[in-house]
Design an enzyme around this catalytic site. Structure first.
Site, short mmCIF file in Angstrom:
data_model
loop_
_atom_site.label_atom_id
_atom_site.label_comp_id
_atom_site.label_asym_id
_atom_site.label_seq_id
_atom_site.Cartn_x
_atom_site.Cartn_y
_atom_site.Cartn_z
N LYS A 53 0.76 -1.25 0.03
CA LYS A 53 0.08 0.05 -0.09
C LYS A 53 0.86 1.20 0.10
O LYS A 53 0.51 2.17 -0.76
CB LYS A 53 -1.03 -0.03 1.25
CG LYS A 53 -2.01 -1.07 1.07
CD LYS A 53 -2.79 -1.36 2.44
CE LYS A 53 -3.71 -2.49 1.89
NZ LYS A 53 -4.50 -3.20 3.18
N GLN A 97 -4.67 -1.89 9.71
CA GLN A 97 -4.61 -3.22 8.91
C GLN A 97 -4.97 -4.36 9.60
O GLN A 97 -4.57 -4.37 10.85
CB GLN A 97 -2.97 -3.25 8.48
CG GLN A 97 -2.64 -4.45 7.74
CD GLN A 97 -2.99 -4.52 6.40
OE1 GLN A 97 -3.18 -3.31 5.74
NE2 GLN A 97 -3.83 -5.48 5.81
N ASP A 120 -11.36 2.32 4.22
CA ASP A 120 -11.62 0.69 3.89
C ASP A 120 -13.18 0.67 3.98
O ASP A 120 -13.78 -0.32 3.76
CB ASP A 120 -11.26 -0.04 5.19
CG ASP A 120 -9.78 -0.69 4.80
OD1 ASP A 120 -9.61 -0.85 3.59
OD2 ASP A 120 -9.12 -1.41 6.05
#
Ligand code: NAP
Length: 298
Positions: A53, A97, A120
């Site tokens: 990422k 994460q 997200d």
């Protein structure tokens, strides 16, 4: 001949657009978009995902901020960091994460993320807006799949779509996005009866069960489109090597379908790209920038 839905290529095409968009609009915003990535503990897969990422951010001109916390960190300390990043004017997007150590309450931490920065798309407010079919941050893997279908002009409206899996990360938001786009969606799970028969009725079959090679050609209608979300690293016949596979036994299924996603190189790259897109949307909103990227919104 079946069509390969090449997520790698599409993600590079989109990244090029994103890079241009940032370089033009940075002159107005007077800063680059910023993405904070919070990693907790030493899970090696998470380390690889965060690195990927970070690299993707630098390719398009997003500034990434990595916060790697020890697995002894307390819930309160993570909440404090999230609160700080919520208020940070240089941060447009933030993600936790997953997975995180079990002693921490994952959903409660995600609830603390400012919905405007929840790249997200897992915060209740964003999921609520998805249910209501209102614009909001959409979760990345499902949004990437919608973009893959659209970019290959695969119709969604009126199609019979079977989604295997009902997780909050993939199956549920994906089913809702496809429903909002007027697909006729059946969401299935581990307790579904006659899964094989249901799948064979699908014009578009999406496998997100997390079970290697679960779907063979007996699950697939002639000419269907098959999307493989699963990603598994298996030992190959040469013991020292590993290979990636999905939930679909691709070599068996490809001759029967009209289009398919490969693993790797299908859904995976699109997930990272949609994270970049979400970060840029948040930046765009904050500085009222032009909305030339809106066709990427599912
Ligand atoms: P998950 O949380 O484990 O959910 C799996 C879902 O599949 C559950 O709803 C489960 O049903 C259902 N399921 C399991 N076995 C089944 C079976 N035999 N028949 C029908 N349904 C079954 O997994 P996830 O987070 O959604 O991820 C799914 C897969 O996608 C994993 O391989 C993951 O690594 C991969 N993934 C890939 C990306 C990417 O970018 N490529 C992103 C996210 C996830 P129950 O609800 O009844 O347990």
């Amino acid at each position: 001949m079946s069509l390969k839905l090449d997520g790698k290529k599409l993600s590079l095409d989109i990244e090029e657009k994103l890079e241009n968009y940032i370089s033009i609009n940075k002159l107005i915003a007077k800063r680059s978009p910023g993405l904070a990535l919070i990693r907790i503990g030493e899970d090696p897969a998470s380390g690889v995902y965060v690195k990927n990422k970070e690299k993707a951010c630098s390719r398009v001109g997003i500034k990434s901020f990595i916060f790697h916390l020890e697995d002894t960190v307390s819930q309160k300390e993570v909440e404090k960091l999230i609160e700080k990043l919520n208020l940070d004017k240089n941060i447009d997007g933030m993600l936790l994460q997953l997975p995180i150590p079990k002693k921490l309450d994952e959903q409660s931490l995600i609830s603390n993320i400012n919905p405007e920065k929840d790249v997200d798309g897992l915060n209740e407010q964003n999921i609520g807006k998805l249910v209501k079919n209102e614009p909001a941050m959409r979760s990345c893997t499902p949004a990437g799949i919608v973009n893959l279908l659209r970019s290959h002009s695969i119709p969604i409206e009126g199609m019979k779509i079977v989604v295997i899996g009902r997780s909050l990360l993939v199956g549920k938001p994906l089913s809702l996005m496809l429903l909002n786009l007027n697909g006729t969606v059946t969401m299935t799970h581990s307790k579904t009866k006659n899964l094989n028969k249901l799948c064979r009725e699908a014009d578009i079959l999406i496998a997100a069960a997390g079970k290697p090679n679960l779907i063979d050609s007996s699950f697939v209608k002639d000419g269907a489109v098959i999307i493989d979300v699963g990603i598994h690293r298996l030992k190959s016949s040469d013991k020292n090597k590993t290979r990636l596979c999905g939930d679909v036994l691709l070599e068996d299924v490809i001759p029967k379908v009209s289009a398919y996603t490969p693993v790797p190189g299908g859904v995976g790259p699109m997930t990272v790209t949609m994270l970049l897109v979400n970060t840029i949307f948040s930046w765009q909103k904050q500085f009222s920038l032009s909305s030339t990227l809106n066709d990427l919104l599912p």
